[in-house]
Structure formats: structure tokens, C-alpha cells
Design a protein around this motif. Structure first.
Motif, mmCIF file in Angstrom:
data_model
loop_
_atom_site.group_PDB
_atom_site.id
_atom_site.type_symbol
_atom_site.label_atom_id
_atom_site.label_comp_id
_atom_site.label_asym_id
_atom_site.label_seq_id
_atom_site.Cartn_x
_atom_site.Cartn_y
_atom_site.Cartn_z
ATOM 1 N N VAL A 256 54.203 2.342 77.991
ATOM 2 C CA VAL A 256 54.808 2.021 76.769
ATOM 3 C C VAL A 256 54.560 3.042 75.534
ATOM 4 O O VAL A 256 53.747 3.827 75.735
ATOM 5 C CB VAL A 256 54.038 0.737 76.009
ATOM 6 C CG1 VAL A 256 54.731 0.392 74.784
ATOM 7 C CG2 VAL A 256 54.071 -0.502 76.952
ATOM 8 N N LEU A 257 55.852 3.400 75.032
ATOM 9 C CA LEU A 257 55.902 4.484 73.944
ATOM 10 C C LEU A 257 56.356 3.866 72.785
ATOM 11 O O LEU A 257 57.597 3.180 72.841
ATOM 12 C CB LEU A 257 56.821 5.603 74.396
ATOM 13 C CG LEU A 257 57.125 6.732 73.251
ATOM 14 C CD1 LEU A 257 55.859 7.473 72.765
ATOM 15 C CD2 LEU A 257 58.196 7.819 73.544
ATOM 16 N N VAL A 258 55.595 3.923 71.487
ATOM 17 C CA VAL A 258 56.127 3.268 70.479
ATOM 18 C C VAL A 258 56.114 4.376 69.278
ATOM 19 O O VAL A 258 55.537 5.176 69.228
ATOM 20 C CB VAL A 258 54.902 2.170 70.159
ATOM 21 C CG1 VAL A 258 55.639 1.691 68.512
ATOM 22 C CG2 VAL A 258 54.828 0.988 70.892
ATOM 23 N N LEU A 259 57.222 4.276 68.845
ATOM 24 C CA LEU A 259 57.558 5.144 67.175
ATOM 25 C C LEU A 259 57.131 4.442 66.147
ATOM 26 O O LEU A 259 58.126 3.310 66.016
ATOM 27 C CB LEU A 259 58.760 6.044 67.374
ATOM 28 C CG LEU A 259 58.777 7.496 67.961
ATOM 29 C CD1 LEU A 259 58.266 7.292 69.549
ATOM 30 C CD2 LEU A 259 60.141 7.937 67.980
ATOM 31 N N ASP A 260 56.328 4.317 65.553
ATOM 32 C CA ASP A 260 56.322 3.638 64.010
ATOM 33 C C ASP A 260 56.972 4.544 63.133
ATOM 34 O O ASP A 260 56.837 5.652 63.106
ATOM 35 C CB ASP A 260 54.824 3.396 63.729
ATOM 36 C CG ASP A 260 54.544 2.153 62.726
ATOM 37 O OD1 ASP A 260 55.616 1.512 62.511
ATOM 38 O OD2 ASP A 260 53.576 1.907 62.002
ATOM 39 N N GLU A 261 57.696 3.766 62.073
ATOM 40 C CA GLU A 261 58.412 4.516 61.176
ATOM 41 C C GLU A 261 59.402 5.671 61.790
ATOM 42 O O GLU A 261 59.413 6.810 61.607
ATOM 43 C CB GLU A 261 57.438 5.389 60.007
ATOM 44 C CG GLU A 261 56.413 4.552 59.519
ATOM 45 C CD GLU A 261 57.082 3.677 58.415
ATOM 46 O OE1 GLU A 261 58.328 3.695 58.056
ATOM 47 O OE2 GLU A 261 56.330 2.572 58.296
ATOM 48 N N ALA A 262 59.989 5.027 62.687
ATOM 49 C CA ALA A 262 60.961 5.681 63.616
ATOM 50 C C ALA A 262 61.945 6.405 63.011
ATOM 51 O O ALA A 262 62.532 7.637 63.410
ATOM 52 C CB ALA A 262 61.406 4.858 64.674
#
Length: 523
Positions: A256-262
């Protein structure tokens, strides 16, 4: 099954053409401009002075707190989440899917098929039921085979908890080797937000044996070159990119790859390039999750390229106004007058805690030095400080040892400190669009003022203007959100002080929130 209907102009209505899931994103160039998060800005010519002496942070308890808080965990003064009233719109990438199918909504965490150890963490933090955002997004996130997701929803609606629960659900911690191999990667625009997310993962996963969580953020010289052996890694794009290149992290088992404040991550030249390069170094079949409170139209295509064939959950930008924040602006005669009024505000800023946002590191340093010389207790935090200094400063501010924090936009996103009752926009937020021109930046304004008035309480957002260009930018921000900002005269200080003081005091008195079910969940 019936196909979902388009929603007009929202992000959810702009579905890219079907493609192979998680195919390599097309190359794109983010919008040019100055560094938003301050992490990739050019270094200041003058080395920042040592920060005001503050107490070292207290160790975070290893036990799950009694109640869940937003963003920061309980020992660091996070805000309890309050259930929003808006409706959540979901658009499915599979046009044959039925969004009304019970599969795509969960009224309880038990319905999601989460492991008992994850449910224990959820229940220990007094999660009563999923928020509206989690109710719609968690079933989509937890689908097998995994699907990408682009989620837009304002602060306090359950975004962090949603992507953390998905991460915990997908981890395999059955062997020591797997526990030390990164299976999930979260990218955040600043070290402060990355450290905050690390705390969230640790608390929510506190009943999961073998869970190891580490931050991949810029290190002091003595700590560089270290290897990261953890199942969950949370970091800033530049540091993660360097560590992968140097083989300090083995990413071949990533899921899984997550970008927060994408939106911020993809729209900035430095951060956007780094995110793209990081993604190119990862396995091609990973699940990609993008979350942010705002997704400007110019970033939508970038997001859809980065997370192809994604399910999407959105709010219209006119629904993103921050309730409970009294927005005022002061018309100052000059930059000198701005500073004089700021000093007058000191007594009001220390009723609770306050954040002063400025445009540059140099301005932050100058104000800190000048106010300190005049006997005021303030600290500044910018990308110019070494990592260890920044950690001490933000932890001190969270715990209330420092009441007034001067910062650049590095802290405008995601940072949750419950005691903040006032935000001061010393400089009107703007962005560079080329040709020597700066225009209003509504998204930055929204994120900045969202550091106060958190989830049911009242807060004050004060913006200083000292010329016509600043006034025009502020009026553009007002029109964008359809909100009302009140002009307050600066020539009658007694009236101004009384007005602002009443608002701040009502904020602190109303910290227990209004009537209604209290939802205690993550951002």
C-alpha cells in the motif's frame, strides 16, 4: 446492476478511462511555484538561532488512550472528532458496480471483516461506529483485489483512521522477517505530519503483536545512513526517495502507498517530482490511496494519473468551509503597522495557543527575534531548523509549554493541536503562477485556519492586510468559499480586544462541544 450517475462538477464525476489497475502513471509536471510545505525550499542565508529553551517531550504512553482524538494522539493534545453533517458522494471506477449495494457501506466496524486485534484497538479508543466518510470509503479500501482510492474530505471526518485501518488490515506480521519488511508506505509533506501519523498508527495498532512503525524523515548527521526495518513506514518524499536509492529500505514487499495531503504533494514542483520518483521505485501492483481536504481542479488530472482507475469520494469545495471559525481581517497602514498590531495581540494569543503563519522563513525568524527581544515568549518553526530542533519545538507547543508559534506553511496541513484558539495570517496566503505574479491561494487559507475551531469549538482567524494587492487576494478567497470575513477597525483597540477575547473565551468554554452524538475517531 445500475451504473452510478455522474455528480456534475465534483472530482467524483471525473473518472479517467479504465486502465490496468496501478499501471505506471503517465509522466506529468506539477504546477510550477514556490515550495508550499517548506521542506524543499531553498535554505535561508542566515542560520536560525537556537529555539527558545523548552521542556523535552514526555514519552507517549504505550497504552491505548481512553478516547480517540483527531490527528495527534491524546498525550500530544489532539482534538476529538465531531461527526459532520454533510453527505458523502462516492463514484466507483467500475461503471457496472452499484454504489447502493450494501457491500459499499458499513454501519459498524464489525461488518468490515477486520481482525480481532484491530477491532480491539478500535474499541479501546471508543470508536462507536464509522464516520460517514469511513462508512463509504472503508468497504472500498478493503476490497480484494485492492482498488485505488482518491478521497477528498475536510479535516475531522475520518480520513487518517480510514487509511490506517486499511493498512493494518493488509499487514502480514506472521514472521519476524515480515515484521521488519515495509508493507505500507505513507508519504506526508512535512516531518511534523509524518511523526503525527506514526503516533496514530502505533495507537490504532497497539493490540497487533509484531507491528513496527518508523518515520523516514530528515535526520541529523549522526543518524543518517541508518536502515529502516519496519512493516509501516511514514515519511517525507525526499527522504524516502533517498533511502530507497541507498537501499536503506527494501520495498519489494510493499502492498500500500498512501499520500496524505495529496493535492499539495502533487501540485508542488519539488514534492510532486519526488512522489513520482518514489512511486516508480515501488512494485507496480500496489494499492494507491490519495487523501486530502482539498483537490483543486488543476490537480485532479495529476491525481487520476497517479492513482489510475481509482474509486473516488469527494465534497464540493463550497462545502469545505470551516464552521465555528470567526474570520476577521485588519486593514493595516504598512508592514510596520502589521508588526505593531501583532505585538498588541500577544495577550489575546496566549489565552489559548496561537499559530502565526508567515510567507517566508526569514520573516518567521525576524518576528521571533524581535518579539523575544521585547520580552514575549514565542517560538518559530520552519524548514530551516534541524530535525531534532523541530521535534522539540512542535512537541513543546502541543503540550502547552510554548503558547505562540510562528511558522511557514510547513504546519498548515494536518497538524492537530486542540488548544489552538487563534490563527493569524500575518501574510495573506498566495501562490506563484509565473511571470512574477502571485495570486490568492484559497486552499492554503482553508488549511491554515483549519488549525483552529477544531470540530465543534469556536476559533478566530485573523488576517492582516497592508496593501491593495493583499486586500484583493483576500476578497478572492472570500468569494471562492462564499464565506464572510469581517473587517475590524484597528484604531479602537479596546473594542477589538473585547471582540476577539469573547470569541476565544467562548472557544475554551465550549470545548465539550454542542449537543449531539460525539464521534471520537481519527482525522
Amino acid at each position: 446492476m445500475s451504473a452510478p450517475t455522474a455528480d456534475g462538477g465534483s472530482l467524483a464525476g471525473r473518472i479517467s478511462k479504465p486502465e490496468t489497475m496501478n499501471a505506471q502513471a503517465e509522466s506529468f509536471q506539477p504546477q510550477s511555484g514556490t515550495s508550499w510545505a517548506d521542506e524543499v525550499a531553498s535554505p535561508v542565508t542566515e542560520k536560525p538561532s537556537a529555539p527558545v529553551a523548552v521542556e523535552e517531550k514526555k514519552p507517549e504512553s504505550s497504552e491505548a488512550p481512553v478516547s480517540q482524538v483527531d490527528g495527534a494522539t491524546a498525550p500530544f493534545g489532539g482534538s476529538e472528532l465531531h461527526e459532520p453533517e454533510f453527505d458523502v458522494e462516492v463514484k466507483l471506477a467500475d461503471m457496472q458496480a452499484d454504489p447502493n449495494n450494501p457491500l459499499y457501506s458499513a454501519a459498524s466496524f464489525e461488518q468490515l471483516g477486520l481482525h480481532d486485534n484491530i477491532l480491539k484497538g478500535v474499541m479501546a479508543m471508543n470508536f462507536r461506529k464509522p464516520s460517514k466518510v469511513q462508512e463509504k470509503t472503508l468497504p472500498l479500501l478493503l476490497l480484494n483485489p485492492p482498488h485505488n482510492l482518491i478521497g477528498q474530505s475536510q479535516s475531522g471526518t475520518g480520513k487518517t483512521a480510514a487509511f490506517v485501518l486499511n493498512i493494518l488490515h493488509r499487514l502480514d506480521l506472521s514472521t519476524e522477517q515480515l515484521q521488519k519488511a515495509p508493507q505500507a508506505l505513507v508519504l506526508a509533506p512535512s516531518r511534523e505530519l509524518a511523526r503525527q501519523i506514526v503516533g496514530v498508527v502505533k495507537v490504532m495498532g497497539s493490540y497487533m503483536p509484531g507491528l513496527i512503525v518508523e518515520a523516514a524523515v530528515p535526520q541529523d548527521a549522526a543518524s543518517r545512513g541508518r536502515k529502516i526495518e519496519a512493516s509501516v513506514v511514514v515519511g517525507t518524499p525526499g527522504t524516502v526517495m533517498d533511502m530507497i536509492r541507498k537501499r536503506s529500505m527494501d520495498m519489494k514487499g510493499l502492498k500500500v502507498l498512501v499520500l496524505d495531503e495529496a493535492d499539495n504533494m502533487l501540485d508542488q514542483q519539488g514534492l510532486g517530482d519526488q512522489c513520482i520518483r518514489v512511486k516508480a521505485m515501488l512494485p507496480k501492483n500496489i494499492q494507491i490511496v490519495l487523501f486530502s481536504a482539498t483537490f483543486p481542479d488543476n490537480v485532479v488530472k495529476y491525481a487520476e494519473n497517479f492513482a489510475p482507475n481509482a474509486n473516488q469520494m469527494t465534497l464540493q469545495h463550497q462545502d469545505l468551509t470551516v464552521e465555528g471559525i470567526k474570520q476577521i481581517y485588519l486593514d493595516c497602514d504598512s508592514d510596520k503597522a502589521k508588526y505593531e498590531i501583532l505585538v498588541k495581540f500577544y495577550g489575546l494569543m496566549t489565552i489559548g495557543s496561537s499559530i502565526i503563519f508567515v510567507k517566508t522563513r526569514e520573516t518567521a525568524l525576524a518576528i521571533e527575534q524581535r518579539m523575544t527581544a521585547e520580552g514575549h515568549k514565542v517560538v518559530s518553526l520552519t524548514g530551516g531548523y534541524e530535525g531534532a530542533q523541530r521535534d522539540v519545538i512542535i512537541d513543546s507547543f502541543r503540550m502547552g509549554h510554548a503558547k505562540v508559534l510562528i511558522t511557514t506553511n510547513v504546519l498548515a496541513r494536518g497538524i492537530d493541536v486542540q488548544s489552538v484558539s487563534m490563527v493569524v495570517n500575518y501574510d495573506v496566503p498566495d501562490k506563484f503562477v509565473g511571470g512574477g505574479k502571485f495570486v490568492a491561494d484559497p486552499q492554503t487559507y482553508l488549511h491554515r485556519i483549519g488549525r483552529t475551531g477544531r470540530f465543534g469549538r469556536v476559533g478566530v482567524a485573523v488576517t492582516f492586510i497592508s496593501n491593495r494587492a493583499d486586500w484583493e487576494k483576500l476578497m478572492e478567497i472570500q468569494r471562492y468559499f462564499g464565506t464572510e470575513m469581517t473587517k475590524v477597525a484597528t484604531n479602537d483597540w479596546d473594542e477589538l480586544e473585547e471582540t476577539v477575547s469573547k470569541i476565544i473565551k467562548s472557544s475554551r468554554a465550549g470545548a465539550n462541544f454542542k449537543d449531539g452524538a460525539r464521534m471520537e475517531m481519527q482525522d
